[in-house]
Design a protein around this motif. Structure first.
Motif, mmCIF file in Angstrom:
data_model
loop_
_atom_site.group_PDB
_atom_site.id
_atom_site.type_symbol
_atom_site.label_atom_id
_atom_site.label_comp_id
_atom_site.label_asym_id
_atom_site.label_seq_id
_atom_site.Cartn_x
_atom_site.Cartn_y
_atom_site.Cartn_z
ATOM 1 N N MET A 214 0.877 -1.188 -0.178
ATOM 2 C CA MET A 214 0.006 -0.043 -0.007
ATOM 3 C C MET A 214 0.915 1.175 -0.052
ATOM 4 O O MET A 214 0.267 2.221 -0.657
ATOM 5 C CB MET A 214 -0.912 -0.105 1.229
ATOM 6 N N GLU A 215 2.060 1.115 0.752
ATOM 7 C CA GLU A 215 2.972 2.310 0.803
ATOM 8 C C GLU A 215 3.496 2.469 -0.555
ATOM 9 O O GLU A 215 3.556 3.778 -0.928
ATOM 10 C CB GLU A 215 3.921 1.992 1.667
ATOM 11 N N LEU A 216 3.916 1.332 -1.068
ATOM 12 C CA LEU A 216 4.486 1.585 -2.607
ATOM 13 C C LEU A 216 3.434 2.235 -3.532
ATOM 14 O O LEU A 216 3.515 3.238 -4.298
ATOM 15 C CB LEU A 216 4.888 0.239 -2.990
ATOM 16 N N SER A 217 2.047 1.765 -3.379
ATOM 17 C CA SER A 217 1.188 2.049 -4.424
ATOM 18 C C SER A 217 0.653 3.491 -4.255
ATOM 19 O O SER A 217 0.592 4.462 -5.013
ATOM 20 C CB SER A 217 0.104 1.071 -4.339
ATOM 21 N N ILE A 218 0.686 3.787 -3.048
ATOM 22 C CA ILE A 218 -0.071 5.061 -2.582
ATOM 23 C C ILE A 218 1.269 6.393 -2.973
ATOM 24 O O ILE A 218 0.690 7.195 -3.660
ATOM 25 C CB ILE A 218 -0.220 5.347 -1.140
ATOM 26 N N ASP A 219 2.264 6.226 -2.746
ATOM 27 C CA ASP A 219 3.400 7.089 -3.345
ATOM 28 C C ASP A 219 3.337 7.125 -4.942
ATOM 29 O O ASP A 219 3.551 8.089 -5.383
ATOM 30 C CB ASP A 219 5.009 6.570 -2.738
ATOM 31 N N ALA A 220 3.297 6.055 -5.491
ATOM 32 C CA ALA A 220 3.327 5.845 -6.718
ATOM 33 C C ALA A 220 1.854 6.903 -7.399
ATOM 34 O O ALA A 220 1.852 7.525 -8.190
ATOM 35 C CB ALA A 220 3.249 4.680 -7.304
ATOM 36 N N CYS A 221 0.914 6.764 -6.728
ATOM 37 C CA CYS A 221 -0.297 7.265 -7.156
ATOM 38 C C CYS A 221 -0.237 8.906 -7.133
ATOM 39 O O CYS A 221 -0.750 9.511 -7.901
ATOM 40 C CB CYS A 221 -1.474 6.933 -6.136
ATOM 41 N N GLU A 222 0.633 9.340 -6.238
ATOM 42 C CA GLU A 222 0.859 10.710 -5.780
ATOM 43 C C GLU A 222 1.823 11.121 -7.248
ATOM 44 O O GLU A 222 1.549 12.129 -7.523
ATOM 45 C CB GLU A 222 1.574 10.849 -4.803
ATOM 46 N N GLU A 223 2.544 10.247 -7.585
ATOM 47 C CA GLU A 223 3.540 10.645 -8.711
ATOM 48 C C GLU A 223 2.613 10.758 -9.886
ATOM 49 O O GLU A 223 2.540 11.632 -10.888
ATOM 50 C CB GLU A 223 4.281 9.509 -8.742
ATOM 51 N N ILE A 224 1.651 9.615 -10.146
ATOM 52 C CA ILE A 224 0.899 9.575 -11.258
ATOM 53 C C ILE A 224 -0.246 10.810 -11.420
ATOM 54 O O ILE A 224 -0.407 11.243 -12.298
ATOM 55 C CB ILE A 224 -0.082 8.121 -11.269
ATOM 56 N N TYR A 225 -0.679 11.234 -10.299
ATOM 57 C CA TYR A 225 -1.504 12.331 -10.174
ATOM 58 C C TYR A 225 -0.894 13.593 -10.734
ATOM 59 O O TYR A 225 -1.554 14.265 -11.264
ATOM 60 C CB TYR A 225 -1.801 12.639 -8.548
ATOM 61 N N GLU A 226 0.370 13.878 -10.600
ATOM 62 C CA GLU A 226 1.074 14.834 -11.005
ATOM 63 C C GLU A 226 1.204 14.666 -12.553
ATOM 64 O O GLU A 226 0.777 15.760 -13.093
ATOM 65 C CB GLU A 226 2.496 14.958 -10.693
ATOM 66 N N LEU A 227 1.189 13.325 -13.057
ATOM 67 C CA LEU A 227 1.152 13.099 -14.479
ATOM 68 C C LEU A 227 -0.093 13.630 -15.034
ATOM 69 O O LEU A 227 -0.324 14.033 -16.308
ATOM 70 C CB LEU A 227 1.532 11.986 -14.785
ATOM 71 N N GLN A 228 -1.255 13.015 -14.312
ATOM 72 C CA GLN A 228 -2.629 13.566 -14.770
ATOM 73 C C GLN A 228 -2.689 14.990 -14.857
ATOM 74 O O GLN A 228 -3.364 15.510 -15.658
ATOM 75 C CB GLN A 228 -3.401 12.907 -13.942
ATOM 76 N N ARG A 229 -2.254 15.727 -13.818
ATOM 77 C CA ARG A 229 -2.437 17.028 -13.842
ATOM 78 C C ARG A 229 -1.594 17.909 -14.866
ATOM 79 O O ARG A 229 -1.989 18.810 -15.618
ATOM 80 C CB ARG A 229 -2.201 17.644 -12.421
ATOM 81 N N GLY A 230 -0.524 17.159 -15.112
ATOM 82 C CA GLY A 230 0.457 17.660 -16.290
ATOM 83 C C GLY A 230 -0.237 17.677 -17.439
ATOM 84 O O GLY A 230 -0.047 18.507 -18.455
ATOM 85 N N ALA A 231 -0.852 16.612 -17.681
ATOM 86 C CA ALA A 231 -1.415 16.607 -19.135
ATOM 87 C C ALA A 231 -2.487 17.383 -19.276
ATOM 88 O O ALA A 231 -2.723 18.026 -20.413
ATOM 89 C CB ALA A 231 -2.296 14.936 -19.222
ATOM 90 N N LEU A 232 -3.454 17.754 -18.201
ATOM 91 C CA LEU A 232 -4.420 18.652 -18.552
ATOM 92 C C LEU A 232 -3.516 20.061 -18.436
ATOM 93 O O LEU A 232 -4.435 20.958 -19.299
ATOM 94 C CB LEU A 232 -5.225 18.659 -17.125
ATOM 95 N N LYS A 233 -2.987 20.443 -17.605
ATOM 96 C CA LYS A 233 -2.146 21.512 -17.606
ATOM 97 C C LYS A 233 -1.619 21.912 -19.182
ATOM 98 O O LYS A 233 -1.598 23.092 -19.815
ATOM 99 C CB LYS A 233 -0.967 21.904 -16.939
ATOM 100 N N GLU A 234 -1.019 20.825 -19.817
ATOM 101 C CA GLU A 234 -0.508 21.104 -21.201
ATOM 102 C C GLU A 234 -1.464 21.249 -22.036
ATOM 103 O O GLU A 234 -1.370 22.485 -22.972
ATOM 104 C CB GLU A 234 -0.055 19.718 -21.610
ATOM 105 N N LYS A 235 -2.787 20.895 -21.945
ATOM 106 C CA LYS A 235 -3.928 21.289 -22.922
ATOM 107 C C LYS A 235 -4.467 22.619 -22.454
ATOM 108 O O LYS A 235 -4.900 23.235 -23.285
ATOM 109 C CB LYS A 235 -5.082 20.199 -23.006
#
Ligand code: UDP
Length: 253
Positions: A214-235
């Motif tokens: 869970m610790e690994l996945s939650i840390d990774a989700c925080e990282e993925i969240y930044e990528l999701q936001r980045g994709a929207l910011k780009e558009k």
């Protein structure tokens, strides 16, 4: 998860693709790529390629499926026939119906459904190429597509899996790790509230191993969240300053 002791998943203590135990595969997300859809997004996650398209909110048909006080979030997860090495028989099967249901429920947690009674928000998730972790990739990309469609949401959902291979807890199982490992735990995570909206487990873990996963996945989700936001910011990059953005947000809430 067809555990098979003869299949080697670690060599000299290292993963076969060279990743460390807490390392994600490469992820790229693009928002807004389909003209006809109200919102869309595309993700490449390792060898996975997944597209999401959102339509709605629109009136729910058939009418008996309408909810009088809220919109229904109706996700449909589908694997293309050519997405896997053995041709996938077209059409829904038990697995895709299950994934559609749990992705719908996970997304419903963040969408302000009460704003659209009697409506449906359709979320189509099309897996073009599959290589383990497609439900997490699908959930992640669907969240971006919903945001791209301008659907009011409290947050986006990020998905990721961790699991166990050769007695080691590792992040983001690759194809063989998923197929021949000992356990696989996909989650859906809402970063703003730190809530889980999806949790499954295939195989067995001790409590300590589960906590590590869970610790690994939650840390990774925080990282993925930044990528999701980045994709929207780009558009949707904007020249508005922060105060102007806050004012707009208040108008939506
Ligand atoms: N898979 C396949 N044929 C199928 C279903 C799955 O080859 O009919 C493969 C595909 O690569 C998928 C992987 O098995 O990503 C793992 O499937 P699982 O059910 O664990 O879901 P996922 O990890 O994709 O969420």
């Amino acid at each position: 998860m067809a555990s098979n002791e003869d299949i080697e998943l670690l060599k000299d203590g290292e993963r076969l693709d060279g990743r460390s135990f807490d390392e994600l595969r490469d992820i790229n997300i693009e928002a807004g790529i389909l003209k006809r859809a109200d919102g869309s997004a595309y993700i490449e996650w390792g060898k996975n390629k997944v597209m999401a398209a959102v339509y709605g909110p629109r009136e729910m048909h058939p009418r008996h499926a309408q909810e009088t006080t809220k919109a229904v979030v109706r996700a449909r997860y589908n694997m293309a026939a050519f997405s896997v090495p053995d041709r996938k028989r077209p059409g829904p099967d038990r697995r895709s119906i299950e994934i559609s249901k749990l992705v719908s429920e996970a997304l419903e947690k963040v969408v302000f459904t009460e704003k659209y009674p009697r409506s449906v928000i359709d979320v189509f998730i099309e897996v073009l190429q599959a290589s383990a972790g497609t439900r997490c990739a699908g959930l992640t990309v669907a969240s971006v597509a919903l945001a791209d469609a301008g659907i009011p949401m409290s947050d986006m959902v990020a998905g990721c899996a961790s699991g166990k291979i050769e007695d080691q807890v590792v992040l983001d199982l690759g194809k063989n790790e998923d197929n021949y490992g000992q356990a696989d735990v996909p989650i859906g995570y809402i970063p703003r509230t730190e809530e889980l909206c999806l949790l499954q487990m295939d195989g067995n873990l001790t409590i300590e191993e589960y906590e590590k996963a869970m610790e690994l996945s939650i840390d990774a989700c925080e990282e993925i969240y930044e990528l999701q936001r980045g994709a929207l910011k780009e558009k949707y990059s904007t020249d508005l300053d922060e105060d102007e953005i806050e004012e707009l947000k208040e108008g939506v809430e």
